[in-house]
Scaffold this motif. Structure first.
Motif, PDB file in Angstrom:
ATOM      1  N   ASN A 271      -7.099  -1.249   2.555  1.00  0.00           N
ATOM      2  CA  ASN A 271      -7.671  -1.579   3.857  1.00  0.00           C
ATOM      3  C   ASN A 271      -8.685  -0.520   4.292  1.00  0.00           C
ATOM      4  O   ASN A 271      -8.365   0.396   5.042  1.00  0.00           O
TER       5      ASN A 271
ATOM      6  N   ASP B 192      -3.219  -8.310   6.791  1.00  0.00           N
ATOM      7  CA  ASP B 192      -4.569  -8.870   6.937  1.00  0.00           C
ATOM      8  C   ASP B 192      -5.638  -7.800   7.153  1.00  0.00           C
ATOM      9  O   ASP B 192      -6.739  -8.088   7.613  1.00  0.00           O
ATOM     10  N   LYS B 193      -5.303  -6.545   6.855  1.00  0.00           N
ATOM     11  CA  LYS B 193      -6.269  -5.444   6.832  1.00  0.00           C
ATOM     12  C   LYS B 193      -7.026  -5.272   8.158  1.00  0.00           C
ATOM     13  O   LYS B 193      -8.265  -5.314   8.194  1.00  0.00           O
TER      14      LYS B 193
ATOM     15  N   ASP C 141       0.495  -2.627  10.731  1.00  0.00           N
ATOM     16  CA  ASP C 141       0.117  -2.998   9.371  1.00  0.00           C
ATOM     17  C   ASP C 141       0.347  -1.843   8.404  1.00  0.00           C
ATOM     18  O   ASP C 141       0.817  -2.052   7.276  1.00  0.00           O
TER      19      ASP C 141
ATOM     20  N   TYR D 289      -3.142   3.191   1.128  1.00  0.00           N
ATOM     21  CA  TYR D 289      -3.395   2.144   2.127  1.00  0.00           C
ATOM     22  C   TYR D 289      -4.888   1.950   2.356  1.00  0.00           C
ATOM     23  O   TYR D 289      -5.377   0.804   2.437  1.00  0.00           O
TER      24      TYR D 289
ATOM     25  N   VAL E 223      -3.058  -2.248  13.783  1.00  0.00           N
ATOM     26  CA  VAL E 223      -3.310  -1.470  12.575  1.00  0.00           C
ATOM     27  C   VAL E 223      -2.149  -0.521  12.279  1.00  0.00           C
ATOM     28  O   VAL E 223      -1.807  -0.283  11.108  1.00  0.00           O
TER      29      VAL E 223
ATOM     30  N   ASN F  64     -10.881  -0.787   6.392  1.00  0.00           N
ATOM     31  CA  ASN F  64     -11.232  -0.960   7.803  1.00  0.00           C
ATOM     32  C   ASN F  64     -10.490   0.023   8.709  1.00  0.00           C
ATOM     33  O   ASN F  64     -10.858   0.200   9.871  1.00  0.00           O
TER      34      ASN F  64
END
Length: 299
Positions: A213, A184-185, A153, A209, A150, A215
């Motif tokens: 995303n 890909d979050k 990302d 962000y 993460v 998540n």
């Protein structure tokens, strides 16, 4: 008749006194509100704390930091300077003191203070981009060793065209022209710590962000560049924010720096100050204590 004239003259006398008091009150209020500037007054220098990346870049760019006879880098900021510990306090302090002078990030500049031209060049994004305004520094993030999916990302988002658009929209200078974000979050938590100059931009990048995303979780801890860098080294945070170049010792500690934006440094004064332009040498002399009165730079 005589009594009427006497009363009339007395009334005029009272009105004149009241008018005089009103005028005196207005003059007093003007002075309090910063509408009158006495150039014979002392310059109130305001600087950032040691460890601040903004201070580090400022003293280097203006020659306030120099090597001594032993080759050590010495910061010669005047001992008379008032020290503040973040950008917001710097702006509030200058806005509240008509005889003060300080410095902040160009991206943090607002209408509560006045930005000075340096060597006749206005501090604007376009002038920093063109190289006309030379008082500029990088905004850097740093990581150490292997990073989580993460964190990687989020960094890829920052450096993508989407992230660099956020950089530009918030008054900073983008550094890359990369493709759009295509991550890909992944889920996970990211802790970011450091510079109070980089922090406002990081908040905007975080917001953008997380909109893509949801998540991820991002916690931003604002302090100064040195604290942020040391937090990465010590494993306290995932990403450190710095508004200065990393030192050799920090690189040797295993850090990987990434420049995410460029930013100008702005010399600021109170809006009631008649100053419009200072030379680089005048700024250096003010912050080292060689120039102590406004009359020495305002004529």
């Amino acid at each position: 008749m005589k009594r009427t004239v006497t009363l009339f003259m007395y009334a005029i006398f009272i009105v004149a006194i009241l008018a005089g008091c009103g005028a005196q009150g207005n003059n007093s209020d003007s002075a309090k509100n910063g509408n009158e500037f006495d150039i014979s007054r002392e310059i109130h220098v305001i600087s950032r704390e040691e460890g601040s990346g903004t201070r580090g870049a400022f003293v280097e760019l203006f020659g306030i930091q120099q090597k001594d006879s032993s080759g050590n880098e010495i910061d010669y900021t005047t001992e008379e300077a008032r020290i503040v510990n973040n950008t917001a306090v710097m702006m509030t302090s200058v806005a509240g003191d008509i005889y003060s002078i300080g410095y902040i990030s160009l991206g943090s500049l607002n209408d509560t203070v006045k930005a000075l031209k340096i060597d006749g060049v206005e501090p604007t994004v376009s002038n920093v981009k063109s190289g006309k305004y030379k008082i500029a520094r990088p905004f850097i993030i740093a990581t150490k060793g292997e990073i989580s999916k993460v964190v990687q990302d989020f960094i890829e988002f920052i450096m993508s065209s989407d992230g660099q658009k956020v950089v530009e929209e918030n008054g900073y200078i983008p550094v890359l022209d990369n493709p759009a974000y295509s991550g890909d979050k992944p889920a996970g938590k990211i802790v970011v710590a450091g510079s109070s100059s980089v922090s406002p931009l990081m908040e905007k990048l975080k917001e953008a962000y997380l909109a893509i995303n949801p998540n991820a979780q991002i916690e931003i801890q604002t302090s100064d560049s040195t604290t942020g860098i040391n937090s990465v080294i010590d494993g306290i945070c995932d990403i450190g924010m710095s508004s200065r170049e990393l030192k050799e010792s920090e690189l040797n500690a295993g850090l990987t720096p990434i420049t995410i934006a460029m930013d100008g440094l702005v010399v600021i004064v109170n809006k009631g100050n008649p100053a419009d332009n200072l030379t680089s040498e005048q700024v250096r002399a003010i912050f080292t204590g060689e120039i102590t009165q406004w009359s020495e730079v305002l004529e």
